[in-house]
Design a protein around this motif. Structure first.
Motif, PDB file in Angstrom:
ATOM      1  N   GLN A 287     -16.023 -25.422  12.656  1.00 25.16           N
ATOM      2  CA  GLN A 287     -16.605 -24.578  11.623  1.00 25.16           C
ATOM      3  C   GLN A 287     -16.784 -23.119  12.077  1.00 25.16           C
ATOM      4  OE1 GLN A 287     -20.197 -26.453  10.167  1.00 25.16           O
ATOM      5  NE2 GLN A 287     -19.256 -28.475  10.177  1.00 25.16           N
ATOM      6  N   VAL A 288     -16.416 -22.827  13.327  1.00 23.62           N
ATOM      7  CA  VAL A 288     -16.520 -21.448  13.820  1.00 23.62           C
ATOM      8  C   VAL A 288     -15.375 -20.618  13.238  1.00 23.62           C
ATOM      9  CG1 VAL A 288     -16.462 -19.984  15.874  1.00 23.62           C
ATOM     10  CG2 VAL A 288     -17.634 -22.187  15.957  1.00 23.62           C
ATOM     11  N   PRO A 289     -15.666 -19.486  12.595  1.00 17.42           N
ATOM     12  CA  PRO A 289     -14.590 -18.650  12.034  1.00 17.42           C
ATOM     13  C   PRO A 289     -13.613 -18.204  13.121  1.00 17.42           C
ATOM     14  CG  PRO A 289     -16.733 -17.944  11.213  1.00 17.42           C
ATOM     15  CD  PRO A 289     -16.994 -18.939  12.303  1.00 17.42           C
ATOM     16  N   PRO A 290     -12.312 -18.215  12.845  1.00 18.73           N
ATOM     17  CA  PRO A 290     -11.321 -17.813  13.859  1.00 18.73           C
ATOM     18  C   PRO A 290     -11.474 -16.364  14.301  1.00 18.73           C
ATOM     19  CG  PRO A 290     -10.289 -18.122  11.697  1.00 18.73           C
ATOM     20  CD  PRO A 290     -11.674 -18.654  11.594  1.00 18.73           C
ATOM     21  N   GLN A 291     -12.126 -15.537  13.468  1.00 20.33           N
ATOM     22  CA  GLN A 291     -12.327 -14.144  13.859  1.00 20.33           C
ATOM     23  C   GLN A 291     -13.184 -14.029  15.123  1.00 20.33           C
ATOM     24  OE1 GLN A 291     -12.789 -15.374  10.902  1.00 20.33           O
ATOM     25  NE2 GLN A 291     -11.713 -14.184   9.328  1.00 20.33           N
ATOM     26  N   PHE A 292     -14.073 -14.984  15.332  1.00 23.03           N
ATOM     27  CA  PHE A 292     -14.916 -14.954  16.522  1.00 23.03           C
ATOM     28  C   PHE A 292     -14.069 -15.079  17.789  1.00 23.03           C
ATOM     29  CE2 PHE A 292     -19.319 -16.318  14.769  1.00 23.03           C
ATOM     30  CZ  PHE A 292     -19.156 -15.456  13.701  1.00 23.03           C
ATOM     31  N   ARG A 293     -13.097 -15.968  17.748  1.00 29.42           N
ATOM     32  CA  ARG A 293     -12.218 -16.141  18.904  1.00 29.42           C
ATOM     33  C   ARG A 293     -11.395 -14.875  19.131  1.00 29.42           C
ATOM     34  NH1 ARG A 293     -11.398 -21.834  19.821  1.00 29.42           N
ATOM     35  NH2 ARG A 293     -12.333 -23.094  18.163  1.00 29.42           N
ATOM     36  N   SER A 294     -10.878 -14.335  18.044  1.00 33.92           N
ATOM     37  CA  SER A 294     -10.063 -13.123  18.165  1.00 33.92           C
ATOM     38  C   SER A 294     -10.890 -11.979  18.750  1.00 33.92           C
ATOM     39  CB  SER A 294      -9.504 -12.732  16.790  1.00 33.92           C
ATOM     40  OG  SER A 294      -8.739 -13.776  16.246  1.00 33.92           O
ATOM     41  N   MET A 295     -12.136 -11.842  18.285  1.00 34.62           N
ATOM     42  CA  MET A 295     -12.997 -10.775  18.784  1.00 34.62           C
ATOM     43  C   MET A 295     -13.261 -10.948  20.271  1.00 34.62           C
ATOM     44  SD  MET A 295     -16.861  -9.808  17.556  1.00 34.62           S
ATOM     45  CE  MET A 295     -17.454 -11.438  18.055  1.00 34.62           C
ATOM     46  N   GLY A 296     -13.530 -12.198  20.699  1.00 33.13           N
ATOM     47  CA  GLY A 296     -13.774 -12.448  22.111  1.00 33.13           C
ATOM     48  C   GLY A 296     -12.550 -12.143  22.956  1.00 33.13           C
ATOM     49  N   THR A 297     -11.376 -12.512  22.443  1.00 31.68           N
ATOM     50  CA  THR A 297     -10.139 -12.243  23.187  1.00 31.68           C
ATOM     51  C   THR A 297      -9.893 -10.750  23.314  1.00 31.68           C
ATOM     52  OG1 THR A 297      -9.201 -14.324  22.372  1.00 31.68           O
ATOM     53  CG2 THR A 297      -7.673 -12.703  23.272  1.00 31.68           C
ATOM     54  N   VAL A 298     -10.120 -10.004  22.230  1.00 37.82           N
ATOM     55  CA  VAL A 298      -9.924  -8.548  22.252  1.00 37.82           C
ATOM     56  C   VAL A 298     -10.877  -7.885  23.246  1.00 37.82           C
ATOM     57  CG1 VAL A 298     -10.185  -6.441  20.884  1.00 37.82           C
ATOM     58  CG2 VAL A 298      -8.999  -8.413  19.917  1.00 37.82           C
ATOM     59  N   LEU A 299     -12.099  -8.417  23.332  1.00 37.19           N
ATOM     60  CA  LEU A 299     -13.082  -7.836  24.253  1.00 37.19           C
ATOM     61  C   LEU A 299     -12.865  -8.276  25.699  1.00 37.19           C
ATOM     62  CD1 LEU A 299     -16.321  -8.183  22.084  1.00 37.19           C
ATOM     63  CD2 LEU A 299     -15.009  -6.105  22.568  1.00 37.19           C
ATOM     64  N   GLY A 300     -11.848  -9.078  25.927  1.00 38.50           N
ATOM     65  CA  GLY A 300     -11.495  -9.444  27.299  1.00 38.50           C
ATOM     66  C   GLY A 300     -12.245 -10.638  27.860  1.00 38.50           C
ATOM     67  N   ALA A 301     -12.787 -11.495  26.998  1.00 44.51           N
ATOM     68  CA  ALA A 301     -13.524 -12.666  27.482  1.00 44.51           C
ATOM     69  C   ALA A 301     -12.549 -13.698  28.044  1.00 44.51           C
ATOM     70  CB  ALA A 301     -14.331 -13.287  26.344  1.00 44.51           C
ATOM     71  N   SER A 302     -12.936 -14.299  29.169  1.00 47.78           N
ATOM     72  CA  SER A 302     -12.132 -15.375  29.741  1.00 47.78           C
ATOM     73  C   SER A 302     -12.322 -16.636  28.908  1.00 47.78           C
ATOM     74  CB  SER A 302     -12.549 -15.638  31.190  1.00 47.78           C
ATOM     75  OG  SER A 302     -13.897 -16.098  31.243  1.00 47.78           O
TER      76      SER A 302
END
Length: 296
Positions: A182-197
């Motif tokens: 149920q987590v929006p895919p935008q959250f993953r994209s935002m984390g990836t853009v910010l450089g999260a491992s």
């Protein structure tokens, strides 16, 4: 016109406005406290009223002679049994043993279930391979594991904890996976853009966002672990098993003592209610209120 007022006049009006605002805020704060007190009393008194009604119905049934006293004891008889078990120290021992096992087993289940849930939620091939197995384990009655656990671990705490883990872990895994879905895919994209491992993405973004579903899985995991524990304590008796609420229940059955049986059942129910009201309900209210999903 206001520009023609003297400085003292302006100061006096500002002070009056401040006092009016202070009185309004105080009245509003008092009203909020009264509402909060009323909600708290409602949450406490409503269940108590329901319990009182059920006890009265129970006592009325006994008075009408629906069953023999030794088959269906009345509330006063069960209360007397409670008192006897308390004086003997049997009740305290049984409650402590079961609650200790339940909490330890649940914490271990939560740690394992959370790690596996995140892994299966993030790695699609693993989820495809093991998802049906996890769902199958969730619906498998925990009591089915007791004979095998006795053969593997003997009459020891290992049997109890194994059955408890097998009952709780699948529910926690499925609850977490459901929350992650149920987590929006935008959250993953935002984390990836910010450089999260991948680890940071899982622990700092996905897991917090999946908390409602994860909490539901934890609640269900506790329910399964408590039921599994009781099943193991009822069946596996002897050795170094100790004396828990399930053992007390089975002892009442062996002695044909319905007062003891009812006392054990009520204590098992009471522990479950206390854990729900004291632990899970406040966490759930705080979580929902923080996300704007709960107004009161």
């Amino acid at each position: 016109m206001s520009s023609l007022l003297s400085p003292d006049k302006k100061t006096s009006e500002a002070e009056l406005e401040g006092l009016d605002k202070l009185q309004t805020d105080t009245a509003r704060s008092g009203a909020d406290r009264k509402k909060q007190l009323k909600r708290t009393l409602t949450r406490v008194l409503s269940p108590l009223a329901a319990v009182v009604v059920l006890i009265l119905i129970w006592q009325l049934y006994v008075w009408l002679g629906g069953k023999r006293q030794d088959v269906v004891p009345g509330p006063l008889d069960v209360a007397a049994t409670f008192g006897q078990l308390w004086e003997q120290g049997t009740l305290q021992q049984a409650v402590w043993t079961s609650v200790q096992r339940g909490l330890i087993g649940f914490v271990v289940s939560a740690v394992i279930g959370t790690a596996l849930g995140l892994l299966f939620a993030q790695v699609r091939p693993l989820r495809t391979a093991f998802g049906p197995l996890i769902s199958g384990l969730q619906v498998l009655p925990s009591v089915a594991w007791v004979p095998a656990a006795i053969i593997w671990f003997g009459l020891s705490d290992g049997t109890v904890y194994f059955v408890l883990l097998m009952g709780a872990i699948p529910s926690i895994i499925n609850g977490l996976i459901s929350g992650v879905d149920q987590v929006p895919p935008q959250f993953r994209s935002m984390g990836t853009v910010l450089g999260a491992s991948k680890t940071e993405l899982s622990l700092r973004i996905i897991l917090p966002a999946a908390l409602p579903g994860y909490l539901s899985g934890l609640k269900q995991g506790w329910a399964f672990s408590w039921r599994s524990l009781m099943a193991a304590e009822i069946i596996a008796i002897g050795g170094t098993m100790g004396f828990g609420l399930g053992t007390l229940l089975q002892q009442g059955r062996d002695l044909s003592d319905m007062g003891m049986v009812m006392a054990a059942i009520l204590m098992i129910l009471l522990v479950g209610i206390v854990v729900e009201l004291a632990i899970f309900a406040p966490i759930e209210r705080k979580l929902l209120r923080g996300r704007g999903l709960l107004l009161n």
